[in-house]
Design a protein around this motif. Structure first.
Motif, PDB file in Angstrom:
ATOM      1  N   LEU A   1       0.793  -1.241   0.000  1.00  0.00           N
ATOM      2  CA  LEU A   1       0.000   0.000   0.000  1.00  0.00           C
ATOM      3  C   LEU A   1       0.822   1.286   0.000  1.00  0.00           C
ATOM      4  O   LEU A   1       0.524   2.199  -0.764  1.00  0.00           O
ATOM      5  CB  LEU A   1      -0.941   0.016   1.208  1.00  0.00           C
ATOM      6  CG  LEU A   1      -2.387  -0.361   0.948  1.00  0.00           C
ATOM      7  CD1 LEU A   1      -3.188  -0.194   2.216  1.00  0.00           C
ATOM      8  CD2 LEU A   1      -2.981   0.474  -0.158  1.00  0.00           C
TER       9      LEU A   1
ATOM     10  N   LEU B   1       0.380   5.057  -5.589  1.00  0.00           N
ATOM     11  CA  LEU B   1      -0.130   6.436  -5.555  1.00  0.00           C
ATOM     12  C   LEU B   1      -1.655   6.384  -5.684  1.00  0.00           C
ATOM     13  O   LEU B   1      -2.217   6.587  -6.757  1.00  0.00           O
ATOM     14  CB  LEU B   1       0.493   7.248  -6.692  1.00  0.00           C
ATOM     15  CG  LEU B   1       2.001   7.477  -6.562  1.00  0.00           C
ATOM     16  CD1 LEU B   1       2.577   7.963  -7.870  1.00  0.00           C
ATOM     17  CD2 LEU B   1       2.290   8.485  -5.469  1.00  0.00           C
TER      18      LEU B   1
ATOM     19  N   ILE C   1       3.568   3.726  -8.978  1.00  0.00           N
ATOM     20  CA  ILE C   1       4.086   3.430  -7.640  1.00  0.00           C
ATOM     21  C   ILE C   1       5.306   4.294  -7.349  1.00  0.00           C
ATOM     22  O   ILE C   1       6.027   4.682  -8.255  1.00  0.00           O
ATOM     23  CB  ILE C   1       4.445   1.925  -7.472  1.00  0.00           C
ATOM     24  CG1 ILE C   1       5.336   1.442  -8.612  1.00  0.00           C
ATOM     25  CG2 ILE C   1       3.206   1.080  -7.403  1.00  0.00           C
ATOM     26  CD1 ILE C   1       5.793   0.014  -8.469  1.00  0.00           C
ATOM     27  N   LYS C   2       5.497   4.577  -6.045  1.00  0.00           N
ATOM     28  CA  LYS C   2       6.637   5.419  -5.658  1.00  0.00           C
ATOM     29  C   LYS C   2       7.946   4.679  -5.815  1.00  0.00           C
ATOM     30  O   LYS C   2       8.970   5.251  -6.135  1.00  0.00           O
ATOM     31  CB  LYS C   2       6.486   5.841  -4.193  1.00  0.00           C
ATOM     32  CG  LYS C   2       5.442   6.902  -3.983  1.00  0.00           C
ATOM     33  CD  LYS C   2       5.417   7.323  -2.514  1.00  0.00           C
ATOM     34  CE  LYS C   2       4.106   7.993  -2.175  1.00  0.00           C
ATOM     35  NZ  LYS C   2       3.623   7.609  -0.850  1.00  0.00           N
ATOM     36  N   ASP C   3       7.918   3.390  -5.512  1.00  0.00           N
ATOM     37  CA  ASP C   3       9.131   2.589  -5.626  1.00  0.00           C
ATOM     38  C   ASP C   3       8.722   1.121  -5.677  1.00  0.00           C
ATOM     39  O   ASP C   3       7.630   0.758  -5.240  1.00  0.00           O
ATOM     40  CB  ASP C   3      10.055   2.846  -4.425  1.00  0.00           C
ATOM     41  CG  ASP C   3      11.467   2.354  -4.682  1.00  0.00           C
ATOM     42  OD1 ASP C   3      11.748   1.976  -5.831  1.00  0.00           O
ATOM     43  OD2 ASP C   3      12.273   2.358  -3.738  1.00  0.00           O
ATOM     44  N   ILE C   4       9.604   0.295  -6.207  1.00  0.00           N
ATOM     45  CA  ILE C   4       9.344  -1.145  -6.237  1.00  0.00           C
ATOM     46  C   ILE C   4       9.679  -1.721  -4.866  1.00  0.00           C
ATOM     47  O   ILE C   4      10.748  -1.449  -4.314  1.00  0.00           O
ATOM     48  CB  ILE C   4      10.197  -1.816  -7.335  1.00  0.00           C
ATOM     49  CG1 ILE C   4       9.808  -1.280  -8.709  1.00  0.00           C
ATOM     50  CG2 ILE C   4      10.034  -3.319  -7.279  1.00  0.00           C
ATOM     51  CD1 ILE C   4      10.752  -1.685  -9.810  1.00  0.00           C
TER      52      ILE C   4
ATOM     53  N   LEU D   1      15.000   2.214  -3.140  1.00  0.00           N
ATOM     54  CA  LEU D   1      15.449   3.462  -3.752  1.00  0.00           C
ATOM     55  C   LEU D   1      14.879   4.675  -3.029  1.00  0.00           C
ATOM     56  O   LEU D   1      15.146   5.810  -3.384  1.00  0.00           O
ATOM     57  CB  LEU D   1      15.059   3.510  -5.235  1.00  0.00           C
ATOM     58  CG  LEU D   1      16.044   2.835  -6.193  1.00  0.00           C
ATOM     59  CD1 LEU D   1      15.552   2.911  -7.614  1.00  0.00           C
ATOM     60  CD2 LEU D   1      17.426   3.459  -6.083  1.00  0.00           C
ATOM     61  N   LYS D   2      14.023   4.441  -2.023  1.00  0.00           N
ATOM     62  CA  LYS D   2      13.456   5.559  -1.295  1.00  0.00           C
ATOM     63  C   LYS D   2      14.004   5.484   0.128  1.00  0.00           C
ATOM     64  O   LYS D   2      13.297   5.128   1.073  1.00  0.00           O
ATOM     65  CB  LYS D   2      11.931   5.488  -1.317  1.00  0.00           C
ATOM     66  CG  LYS D   2      11.245   6.779  -0.985  1.00  0.00           C
ATOM     67  CD  LYS D   2       9.750   6.707  -1.325  1.00  0.00           C
ATOM     68  CE  LYS D   2       9.076   7.976  -0.873  1.00  0.00           C
ATOM     69  NZ  LYS D   2       8.654   7.919   0.531  1.00  0.00           N
ATOM     70  N   ASN D   3      15.264   5.755   0.265  1.00  0.00           N
ATOM     71  CA  ASN D   3      15.960   5.801   1.558  1.00  0.00           C
ATOM     72  C   ASN D   3      15.869   4.485   2.334  1.00  0.00           C
ATOM     73  O   ASN D   3      15.873   4.476   3.556  1.00  0.00           O
ATOM     74  CB  ASN D   3      15.411   6.923   2.445  1.00  0.00           C
ATOM     75  CG  ASN D   3      15.277   8.224   1.696  1.00  0.00           C
ATOM     76  OD1 ASN D   3      16.114   8.542   0.876  1.00  0.00           O
ATOM     77  ND2 ASN D   3      14.204   8.957   1.957  1.00  0.00           N
TER      78      ASN D   3
ATOM     79  N   ARG E   1      16.353  -6.564  -5.803  1.00  0.00           N
ATOM     80  CA  ARG E   1      15.926  -5.358  -6.506  1.00  0.00           C
ATOM     81  C   ARG E   1      16.751  -5.130  -7.766  1.00  0.00           C
ATOM     82  O   ARG E   1      16.217  -4.833  -8.826  1.00  0.00           O
ATOM     83  CB  ARG E   1      16.041  -4.150  -5.572  1.00  0.00           C
ATOM     84  CG  ARG E   1      15.745  -2.808  -6.220  1.00  0.00           C
ATOM     85  CD  ARG E   1      14.289  -2.738  -6.625  1.00  0.00           C
ATOM     86  NE  ARG E   1      14.019  -1.618  -7.497  1.00  0.00           N
ATOM     87  CZ  ARG E   1      13.642  -0.428  -7.080  1.00  0.00           C
ATOM     88  NH1 ARG E   1      13.460  -0.209  -5.806  1.00  0.00           N
ATOM     89  NH2 ARG E   1      13.408   0.532  -7.936  1.00  0.00           N
TER      90      ARG E   1
ATOM     91  N   ASN F   1      15.316  -4.920 -11.483  1.00  0.00           N
ATOM     92  CA  ASN F   1      15.605  -3.766 -12.345  1.00  0.00           C
ATOM     93  C   ASN F   1      16.127  -4.231 -13.699  1.00  0.00           C
ATOM     94  O   ASN F   1      15.665  -3.767 -14.744  1.00  0.00           O
ATOM     95  CB  ASN F   1      16.669  -2.866 -11.708  1.00  0.00           C
ATOM     96  CG  ASN F   1      16.136  -2.105 -10.533  1.00  0.00           C
ATOM     97  OD1 ASN F   1      14.948  -2.190 -10.230  1.00  0.00           O
ATOM     98  ND2 ASN F   1      16.998  -1.363  -9.860  1.00  0.00           N
TER      99      ASN F   1
END
Lengths: 257, 258
Positions: free
Chosen positions: A122, A126, A170-173, A210-212, A246, A250
């Motif tokens: 979830l 987005l 989506i913001k990130d995988i 990839l999001k911190n 990941r 990719n």
């Protein structure tokens, strides 16, 4: 001489033939299982992915965004449903699934898997971009030879690929790592991506790498006493595994274009 | 044009190049993630779908960054974020049902951004559906909570019973044209099966978008006579259409494109 003439006697000294059982590939404690990815196999879904991980097979299809009816909602509603094929034995089913012979609905294990997957997936979707819509994830376990937490980790990876294939924003995988802490005679050892739990402490962590390296899901199973340092170490190991998966995902996705 | 995957960094929203500050705006297929770099959070535009990056100059040192999925031609509308219908979009619809007050329709496509969604077909309604999912689909039929695994974002009354999966719309009689709104008879404007060019005036309620054809360029663009049984008709004035055989029927016609 008493010879049985009604039967064809086999020659002496032979052994019966058994079908070859699929054998677990031996792997090093630090290795990740080999995987095979394929997207877009399900024609009538908006997106789908199929994964073979060693001798485990997972398939996820995504339906949506589809219109809803009824009252107005300003963001998408998401549902996740996980089903094992009927002939597959479910991990720990003797403990969790009551045998009440019901054919419909989810078993307790399927329920647990579905709600973990929804919780983890979830944060990446987005939802605001899809008003008045629903997004449905259907997970099917086609073959399973691993522990519950390990299976869930791979389901998360497979679901993320399916979302990408469906073109959902989506913001990130999201990818997952799973490690076991095994204690033998007081010696602790870490096994990355294990096949079974053999009474060790199991840790499953899902990340947006990839999001911190944000953690979106965490599941620890076991009865060990844990101090901070050990837990940190295990979570770092999970992160390493998640990053490796990941980068493989990719590479697969980029080769698809 | 480079390929990106969801989550991949494309550019920070401000960048200094050749002594000038360039501004980047997040467009279609992108979003802004706060990424930590040396203990500082920097807003960075990242991709949200698999596709190729397109960066376009829109103003004085201002660029719009968007990601277009593969196999999809470049679209004019790079700002909009997805293909779902929204206010002020011009759409093509098919009339499904009429009554005295309104015409019901299904939205087929949005001008400038293509088809909305591929119909996912029998996936959740046919024999192939998972047994535990009720007739009508997954998160949509929450009438029975034991059938649904998870419902963190789902609304209790989010339901879909129709097998068709298109987004639905309504053209109310007062929205058909801008003059003599009180004298409109829907059956003299639309017939089921007509293809109509309309504008979305609101997202409406849960079930329907509200549409309007109150403009010269909006109205019926394709229609067959005799309730769909006859031949295609052509507009002769703003409220009549004619077949090759000379049959005349009433419609609210759109001004033909030049």
């Amino acid at each position: 001489m008493n010879i049985d003439r009604r039967r064809i006697i086999a020659p002496e000294g032979i052994t019966p033939i058994y079908p070859k059982t699929s054998s677990q590939q031996s792997k090093d404690d630090n290795d990740i299982k080999k995987m095979f990815i394929k997207t877009g196999l399900i024609n009538n879904a908006n997106g789908s992915s199929y994964m073979e991980i060693d001798n485990n097979i997972i398939e996820v299809s995504v339906f949506g965004p589809r219109p809803i009816r009824g009252s107005f909602i300003d963001q998408a509603s998401v549902s996740v449903e996980c089903k094992f094929l009927p002939h597959i034995s479910q991990p720990n089913e003797g403990i969790f699934n009551e045998n009440d012979g019901k054919k419909h609905g989810l078993t307790n294990i399927e329920q647990k898997i579905s709600s973990y997957v929804e919780t983890a997936i979830l944060p990446s979707i987005l939802l605001k971009k899809y008003p008045k819509s629903t997004i449905d994830l259907h997970i099917t376990i086609i073959e399973n030879n691993t522990s519950l937490l390990n299976l869930i980790g791979w389901i998360i990876n497979c679901s993320s690929i399916a979302l990408v294939d469906a073109g959902i924003e989506i913001k990130d995988i999201i990818t997952s790592g799973q490690v076991n802490l095994k204690t033998v005679d007081g010696n602790e050892s870490v096994i990355v991506d294990p096949n079974d739990n053999d009474n060790s402490l199991e840790v499953l962590v899902s990340y947006m790498n990839l999001k911190n390296d944000e953690i979106v899901g965490l599941w620890i199973e076991g009865s060990n006493d844990l101090d901070n340092e050990v837990l940190n170490g295990l979570i770092t190991k999970c992160n390493e595994m998640s990053r490796k998966i990941r980068s493989n995902i990719n590479a697969y996705l980029l080769s698809q274009q | 044009m480079s390929k990106v995957i969801p989550g991949q960094y494309i550019t920070p929203i401000h960048k200094v190049e050749d002594g000038e500050v360039k501004r980047y705006i997040s467009g279609k297929g992108t979003t802004i993630n706060e990424i930590e770099v040396e203990n500082e959070k920097i807003p960075i535009i990242v991709g949200t779908i698999l596709g190729r990056v397109i960066i376009k100059l829109t103003g004085d040192n201002e660029y719009i960054v968007s990601v277009i999925p593969k196999n999809q031609p470049e679209v004019e509308d790079l700002k909009s974020t997805n293909n779902l219908p929204k206010e002020n979009d011009i759409v093509l619809v098919r009339i499904t049902r009429i009554n005295q007050r309104q015409a019901n329709c299904e939205i087929l496509t949005i001008e400038g951004s293509g088809n909305i969604i591929n119909d996912s077909g029998i996936g959740t309604n046919g024999e192939l559906a998972h047994l535990s999912i009720g007739y009508g689909g997954g998160s949509q039929s929450l009438s029975n909570h034991s059938t649904i695994a998870s419902s963190q974002t789902s609304m209790i009354n989010a339901m879909s019973i129709d097998v068709g999966e298109n987004f639905k719309g309504i053209i109310r009689s007062q929205d058909v044209r801008s003059t003599e709104r009180d004298k409109i008879k829907i059956q003299e404007c639309f017939k089921p099966g007509d293809i109509v060019r309309a504008i979305i005036i609101s997202l409406g309620d849960g079930s329907n978008y509200y549409l309007s054809t109150a403009n010269n360029e909006l109205g019926v663009i394709y229609s067959k006579s005799d309730g769909g049984a006859g031949n295609p008709m052509f507009p002769i004035d703003w409220q009549h259409m004619i077949t090759e055989n000379g049959n005349i029927e009433m419609r609210k016609c759109a001004k033909p494109l030049q």
